[in-house]
Scaffold this motif. Structure first.
Motif, short mmCIF file in Angstrom:
data_model
loop_
_atom_site.label_atom_id
_atom_site.label_comp_id
_atom_site.label_asym_id
_atom_site.label_seq_id
_atom_site.Cartn_x
_atom_site.Cartn_y
_atom_site.Cartn_z
N TYR A 11 -40.13 49.81 -5.94
CA TYR A 11 -40.14 49.57 -4.50
C TYR A 11 -39.21 50.54 -3.78
N TRP B 76 -40.62 53.90 -3.42
CA TRP B 76 -41.53 53.95 -2.27
C TRP B 76 -40.74 54.13 -0.97
N GLN C 171 -39.83 57.67 -0.45
CA GLN C 171 -40.94 58.45 0.10
C GLN C 171 -41.04 58.28 1.61
N LEU C 172 -40.90 57.04 2.08
CA LEU C 172 -41.00 56.78 3.53
C LEU C 172 -39.86 57.45 4.28
N GLN D 39 -40.91 58.18 8.13
CA GLN D 39 -41.75 57.08 8.58
C GLN D 39 -40.97 55.81 8.88
N GLY E 23 -48.76 59.57 -7.92
CA GLY E 23 -48.74 58.26 -7.26
C GLY E 23 -47.79 57.33 -7.99
N ARG F 144 -47.93 54.12 -8.86
CA ARG F 144 -48.43 53.24 -9.91
C ARG F 144 -48.51 53.97 -11.25
N HIS G 152 -50.65 39.63 1.38
CA HIS G 152 -51.78 40.24 2.08
C HIS G 152 -52.50 39.27 3.02
N ASN H 4 -46.75 45.40 7.39
CA ASN H 4 -45.39 45.78 7.78
C ASN H 4 -44.50 44.60 8.18
N ILE I 195 -45.11 46.94 -2.01
CA ILE I 195 -45.27 48.39 -1.90
C ILE I 195 -46.55 48.74 -1.14
N GLY I 196 -46.39 49.53 -0.09
CA GLY I 196 -47.52 49.97 0.69
C GLY I 196 -48.01 48.99 1.73
N TYR I 197 -47.39 47.79 1.78
CA TYR I 197 -47.93 46.81 2.72
C TYR I 197 -46.87 46.07 3.53
#
Length: 490
Positions: free
Chosen positions: A49, A52, A55-56, A61, A88, A90, A375, A380, A406-408
């Motif tokens: 996490y 990630w 990366q942001l 971002q 990536g 994963r 989800h 965010n 992650i990603g969501y």
């Protein structure tokens, strides 16, 4: 391995003779990294996490978080980021964990080769079990990597000739980059082995006493100058075999079977070889190192708060027994191999891995629930979670929420930024994470009182008595974050 053969020559000879066999073994060793949809290893979710988040941050971002360019406790995180940028996150997780397992596994194998001057094929199942022991399942991958590299470095130093011993020096910076505790072990073990080689065996007792006295002095210093935590359990429970005790009391069966195997194997070997001169020679240094590590387990603190760090260096006793486990393998490596050694080793490993498959599968199913739950929210959102392990488990499951986000979404209780011991750091008032480490701990314990500025924020909680069923709800200001949680008895 011939006594007059250099370390590099022995390694080259080994690869020529056993290269295909070693490749097959490596593939088999990695099966637990692929047998479930996710690799379940406690802090691994947090590592991924935060990779990630890196990366942001690098892409601009998110704001309020920044990256600290550290020189220790980061090698595994660099692997995740490096492989993540190429394949990536994963895929990076699978690659980084697989690489770490191979380094640790073959590091112990190389160390046993150096100690016994023979390849311990009959011990492969036991070494494999230790490779997936408590340190890995807790997700302490920087420390895990540091130990694997230090075992390789010590093996080269032990049997290296001339300039070959400098390879251990070359490996040392990588060990530090992974975790400083691995470097302390590497430096101390190399010093001890170097001295033991130059002193007659009859005087080795003085080396053991000197090393033990040094640890006792360190004990006094730490207890008088730092805030420390002593371990609650008796030190003899932490003998190396405890690395195989993970998700419940049934793992004690495996632990006790291993200890019985070790005692029986050494006793029978001593009886069969009682007429051989100096058959104990290969046992000497591994036994001495094991005894010294045992003194460290007994006298060093379980946790220590280092000035300048918000979070404490925790679970030192349990971490140290990964070294004890490797040294147990070195002691077993001194045996004259028989078929029953391999049979016993296989039986112990089979029981261990069957338990591990079942228990990590159950955690995998819990993580799938978390993914489904988060989800149901808009993207965010901030999400907290207090997810406790089953009764008797020594392995946490809290960070399945981190990976699910992650990603969501954002794991609002992410503990790493607040410790000041990892790459990602948080500014006060940022909208993504509780910047205060103590508040993050309260959140994990379910004792955090939601503040107006936290809203909107959601809680993932255990909602049945089994602890395996999860639910989610929206929190309100003034509410304790886990007021609805129903947890298994701890």
């Amino acid at each position: 391995m011939h006594s007059d053969e250099s370390a590099l020559a022995a390694a080259s000879h080994f690869l020529r003779e056993h290269g295909v066999k070693s490749l097959v073994v490596s593939v088999l060793i990695l099966i637990p990294c692929f047998w479930h949809r996710q690799i379940e290893a406690a802090d691994l979710g947090s590592h991924l996490y935060n990779a990630w988040l890196v990366q942001l941050i690098e892409r601009g971002q998110i704001h309020g978080l920044w990256i600290d360019h550290r020189w220790n406790n980061v090698l595994f995180d660099y692997l995740l980021s490096g492989f993540g940028s190429l394949f990536g996150l994963r895929a990076a997780e699978r690659i980084a964990v697989s690489l770490s397992v191979l380094i640790f596994f073959w590091g112990i194998f190389a160390l046993v080769c150096a100690a016994a001057r023979r390849a311990p094929w009959y011990l492969l199942p036991c070494i494999a079990a230790f490779a997936y022991g408590w340190t890995l399942e807790m997700g302490f991958f920087n420390y895990y990597l540091a130990l694997g590299l230090s075992f390789l470095g010590l093996a080269i130093f032990w049997r290296g000739k001339g300039w070959e011993r400098l390879i251990a020096v070359a490996i040392a910076p990588l060990v530090v980059l992974a975790h400083p505790l691995g470097f302390f072990w590497l430096a101390g073990a190399c010093l001890y082995v170097g001295l033991a080689e130059r002193i007659r065996p009859r005087y080795h007792l003085f080396l053991v006493l000197g090393a033990s006295a040094t640890i006792a002095g360190l004990h006094q210093y730490l207890w008088h100058h730092y805030v420390v935590e002593a371990h609650a359990d008796s030190f003899y429970w932490f003998n190396g075999a405890d690395q195989l005790v993970l998700f419940g009391q049934r793992y004690r069966i495996v632990e006790r079977a291993l200890l019985i195997f070790i005692l029986a194997a050494i006793g029978l070997d001593a009886f069969r070889r009682r007429r051989e001169r100096r058959f104990w020679a290969d046992y000497f240094i591994p036994l001495q190192l094991y005894a010294i590590v045992g003194v460290g387990v007994a006298l060093l603190p379980r946790g220590i708060h280092v000035p300048g760090h918000i979070g404490a260096i925790a679970l030192l006793t349990e971490r140290l027994t990964s070294v004890s486990a490797a040294l147990l393998c070195c002691i077993l490596g001194a045996l004259r191999p028989t078929k029953w050694h391999l049979a016993a080793s296989l039986a112990i490993a089979a029981a261990f891995f069957s338990f591990l498959y079942r228990d990590t599968g159950a955690i995998n199913r819990m993580e799938e629930q978390v993914v489904t739950l988060v989800h149901t929210l808009p993207p965010n959102q901030r999400v907290m979670g207090t997810i406790l392990p089953a009764a008797g488990s020594r392995v946490s499951v809290q960070h399945i929420l981190d990976r699910a986000c992650i990603g969501y979404c954002f794991s609002y209780g992410n503990y790493e930024p607040g410790t000041a011991m990892f790459r990602v750091r948080a500014m006060p008032g940022n909208p993504y994470v509780l910047g205060d480490y103590e508040l993050a701990v309260d959140m994990e314990d379910g004792d955090y009182t939601v503040q107006p500025e936290d809203l909107p924020v959601y809680q993932v909680y255990q909602c049945t008595e089994t602890g395996a069923d999860l639910c989610i709800h929206s929190l309100e200001a003034g509410e304790e974050n886990d007021v609805l949680g129903i947890h298994p008895d701890q």
